[in-house]
Motif scaffolding. Structure first.
Motif, mmCIF file in Angstrom:
data_model
loop_
_atom_site.group_PDB
_atom_site.id
_atom_site.type_symbol
_atom_site.label_atom_id
_atom_site.label_comp_id
_atom_site.label_asym_id
_atom_site.label_seq_id
_atom_site.Cartn_x
_atom_site.Cartn_y
_atom_site.Cartn_z
ATOM 1 N N ARG A 6 20.772 2.870 71.973
ATOM 2 C CA ARG A 6 21.831 3.881 71.925
ATOM 3 C C ARG A 6 21.723 4.718 70.650
ATOM 4 N N ARG A 7 21.409 4.043 69.521
ATOM 5 C CA ARG A 7 21.236 4.772 68.264
ATOM 6 C C ARG A 7 20.065 5.750 68.350
ATOM 7 N N ASP A 8 18.954 5.298 68.939
ATOM 8 C CA ASP A 8 17.775 6.156 69.056
ATOM 9 C C ASP A 8 18.036 7.335 69.985
ATOM 10 N N ALA A 9 18.816 7.104 71.061
ATOM 11 C CA ALA A 9 19.153 8.205 71.962
ATOM 12 C C ALA A 9 19.998 9.250 71.243
ATOM 13 N N GLN A 43 25.856 8.843 63.727
ATOM 14 C CA GLN A 43 26.347 8.003 62.641
ATOM 15 C C GLN A 43 27.221 6.872 63.173
ATOM 16 N N GLN A 44 28.014 7.169 64.216
ATOM 17 C CA GLN A 44 28.847 6.134 64.823
ATOM 18 C C GLN A 44 27.987 5.035 65.440
ATOM 19 N N GLU A 45 26.911 5.436 66.105
ATOM 20 C CA GLU A 45 26.011 4.444 66.698
ATOM 21 C C GLU A 45 25.322 3.610 65.616
ATOM 22 N N GLN A 84 33.279 -4.396 75.655
ATOM 23 C CA GLN A 84 33.095 -3.154 76.401
ATOM 24 C C GLN A 84 31.872 -2.421 75.872
ATOM 25 N N PRO A 85 31.198 -1.629 76.717
ATOM 26 C CA PRO A 85 29.993 -0.911 76.273
ATOM 27 C C PRO A 85 30.280 0.015 75.093
ATOM 28 N N GLY A 86 29.485 -0.104 74.047
ATOM 29 C CA GLY A 86 29.583 0.819 72.931
ATOM 30 C C GLY A 86 30.744 0.583 71.999
ATOM 31 N N ILE A 87 31.502 -0.523 72.140
ATOM 32 C CA ILE A 87 32.659 -0.799 71.295
ATOM 33 C C ILE A 87 32.429 -2.092 70.538
ATOM 34 N N ILE A 88 32.655 -2.057 69.244
ATOM 35 C CA ILE A 88 32.502 -3.253 68.431
ATOM 36 C C ILE A 88 33.626 -4.217 68.775
ATOM 37 N N ALA A 89 33.286 -5.435 69.125
ATOM 38 C CA ALA A 89 34.264 -6.388 69.660
ATOM 39 C C ALA A 89 35.371 -6.710 68.668
ATOM 40 N N ASP A 102 26.604 2.972 62.627
ATOM 41 C CA ASP A 102 27.632 2.079 62.082
ATOM 42 C C ASP A 102 27.849 0.881 63.000
ATOM 43 N N ALA A 103 27.847 1.151 64.315
ATOM 44 C CA ALA A 103 28.021 0.064 65.275
ATOM 45 C C ALA A 103 26.867 -0.929 65.181
ATOM 46 N N LEU A 104 25.655 -0.417 64.965
ATOM 47 C CA LEU A 104 24.487 -1.290 64.839
ATOM 48 C C LEU A 104 24.601 -2.172 63.595
ATOM 49 N N MET A 105 25.035 -1.577 62.491
ATOM 50 C CA MET A 105 25.165 -2.350 61.260
ATOM 51 C C MET A 105 26.232 -3.430 61.405
ATOM 52 N N ALA A 106 27.322 -3.098 62.129
ATOM 53 C CA ALA A 106 28.372 -4.089 62.345
ATOM 54 C C ALA A 106 27.864 -5.242 63.209
ATOM 55 N N LEU A 107 27.061 -4.909 64.225
ATOM 56 C CA LEU A 107 26.508 -5.950 65.082
ATOM 57 C C LEU A 107 25.584 -6.882 64.301
ATOM 58 N N ARG A 108 24.799 -6.313 63.414
ATOM 59 C CA ARG A 108 23.832 -7.122 62.661
ATOM 60 C C ARG A 108 24.518 -8.130 61.747
ATOM 61 N N SER A 109 25.767 -7.843 61.405
ATOM 62 C CA SER A 109 26.508 -8.789 60.557
ATOM 63 C C SER A 109 27.195 -9.881 61.371
#
Length: 463
Positions: free
Chosen positions: A48-51, A22-24, A348-353, A26-33
């Motif tokens: 990362r989400r698929d993994a 779910q965290q991955e 940083q890897p995996g962190i929303i900027a 959420d991070a994807l949705m934040a990136l898309r915005s």
């Protein structure tokens, strides 16, 4: 370990995997915005989400397999109960000496809070032979399952040195009290079998390498030297005398006493690792001052980076990169309360900027609580003093290399219980919890701590 315990573990692992997935997402949705999103960034986050999704599927299948196995075992047990002639049925459970894969004498599904075990320990000293038999079976089971680990355990003839059932120590660890979040997060070792001191050799003067001045001339040489780091083995212990009346006529008295002793043992050990004079983390860490009458989370973060830079500069090529930030719960929540319009220039890897790190929403004492913007995991530990400084209202943040904070604990338990009827004249029974441990943060002097007026009691004002 029983199937029920394996199923419980599998369910916990599945819950963790679902949370991570779910965290991955959420991070994807934040990136898309994000209007500056590149295709490469999106693809990396989707991977990362698929993994994480695949991990959920794997954990789900593992749980299903275990539940199917349990269902089959239950079915066979019911079938056997219907088909076995009454005259040839096996003896009752408590009439058989069971070890190995057989059901344990003390089990979490039948004795969740350890009341039966604790009652047997106390009753054995009052002459209860059935209690003695159950304790003897328990010790035989421990030897069968943990073998060499129990070579140093005291014999059961007088029942002095009984091993606490492992599920009880596992169960009591996360209960109330400050407990041992930091102790559980650092590098663990088995305590040596003998001696009251752990010795580590440290190279203090290294060899030398330099350019040869000319052909056939002597090359540089420096004699190496080492210094012995001696670490004392310490004993943490607590006791409580309970009356014979409370044992024989009370309800759950032993469980309350032992629960408190277990939790206070853990809390004391963790507190010593952090605060003990001379050797505790607060006394060996190099200070990074944060002095500010109106502190903000945005101003604190650069101090964290300064401290981490100091950790790596001290360790050089011995730095593992496996760093930790250890802080009081009030500091962690204060950092979460901050609002801002700026963010780090380096992602940083995996962190929303656009965020100041991430909160994993795990409960106290259950491991990493979240990460800072540079990816450093956070351990929350309320054994950190909150009454420091001139105003007795400051706490501290510790920054360490996890692999260079060492804790040795006796592999036999790590906790033992002794019960002795030492106060027979007053009808008292003595219960004791104790354990041996050693620790050091000084194999390499690397730790940093952020301290100063910027860490006074926080005001949750959104800055």
């Amino acid at each position: 370990m029983t199937l029920a315990e394996l199923i419980a573990q599998a369910r916990t692992a599945l819950d963790t995997a679902i949370t991570a997935r779910q965290q991955e997402q959420d991070a994807l949705m934040a990136l898309r915005s994000d209007e500056t999103l590149t295709e490469e960034q999106a693809r990396a986050q989707i991977e990362r989400r698929d993994a994480a999704d695949a991990e959920v599927t794997r954990r789900q299948q593992a749980l299903a397999d275990l539940e199917a196995e349990q269902a089959r075992e239950d079915e066979l047990a019911q079938l056997q109960a219907r088909t076995t002639p009454a005259a040839h049925r096996a003896p009752a459970y408590d009439r058989v000496h069971r070890v190995g894969a057989e059901e344990r004498t003390y089990r979490p599904d039948q004795d969740r809070r350890g009341a039966m075990f604790e009652r047997d320990v106390a009753a054995a000293f009052l002459g209860d032979y059935e209690a003695r038999d159950r304790l003897a079976r328990h010790m035989a089971e421990e030897r069968a399952e943990r073998g060499e680990q129990l070579q140093r355990a005291v014999g059961t003839g007088a029942f002095a040195g009984l091993v606490v059932p492992q599920y009880l120590t596992d169960m009591y660890a996360p209960q109330a009290q400050a407990n041992r979040p930091f102790a559980d997060a650092i590098r663990h070792h088995d305590l040596p079998a003998q001696g009251m001191q752990v010795n580590i050799s440290r190279v203090t003067t290294g060899a030398s390498v330099d350019l040869q001045t000319s052909e056939n001339t002597a090359v540089t040489e420096q004699d190496m030297d080492d210094t012995n780091l001696s670490i004392p083995v310490q004993t943490a212990a607590g006791q409580q005398t309970i009356s014979r009346q409370s044992i024989e006529r009370g309800a759950g008295v032993e469980a309350v006493v032992m629960d408190d002793l277990f939790r206070r043992y853990n809390t004391n050990l963790d507190n010593k690792i952090l605060n003990q004079a001379s050797t505790g983390l607060t006394n060996v860490a190099t200070a990074v001052a944060y002095t500010d009458a109106t502190p903000t989370a945005a101003e604190l973060y650069p101090k964290v980076i300064e401290g981490l830079a100091g950790v790596e500069a001290s360790m050089l090529d011995m730095a593992s990169g496996d760093n930790l930030a250890v802080m009081h719960s009030r500091r962690w929540y204060w950092m979460q309360n901050a609002m801002g319009s700026t963010w780090p220039m380096i992602t940083q890897p995996g962190i929303i900027a656009q965020t100041l790190g991430a909160n994993y929403a795990t409960s106290y004492g259950r491991g990493v609580r979240g990460i800072l913007p540079n990816g450093t995991p956070v351990i929350v530990d309320n054994n950190i003093a909150a009454n420091l400084g001139a105003g007795t209202n400051e706490d501290e943040i510790y920054l360490v290399d996890r692999q260079e904070c060492h804790l040795w604990e006796d592999p036999d338990a790590p906790m033992y219980i002794r019960a002795e009827q030492t106060k027979a004249a007053s009808l008292g029974v003595l219960l004791v919890v104790y354990g041996y441990f050693a620790y050091t943060h000084q194999r390499y002097a690397h730790a940093r701590k952020i301290a100063g007026t910027g860490l006074i009691t926080p005001a949750y004002t959104g800055v």
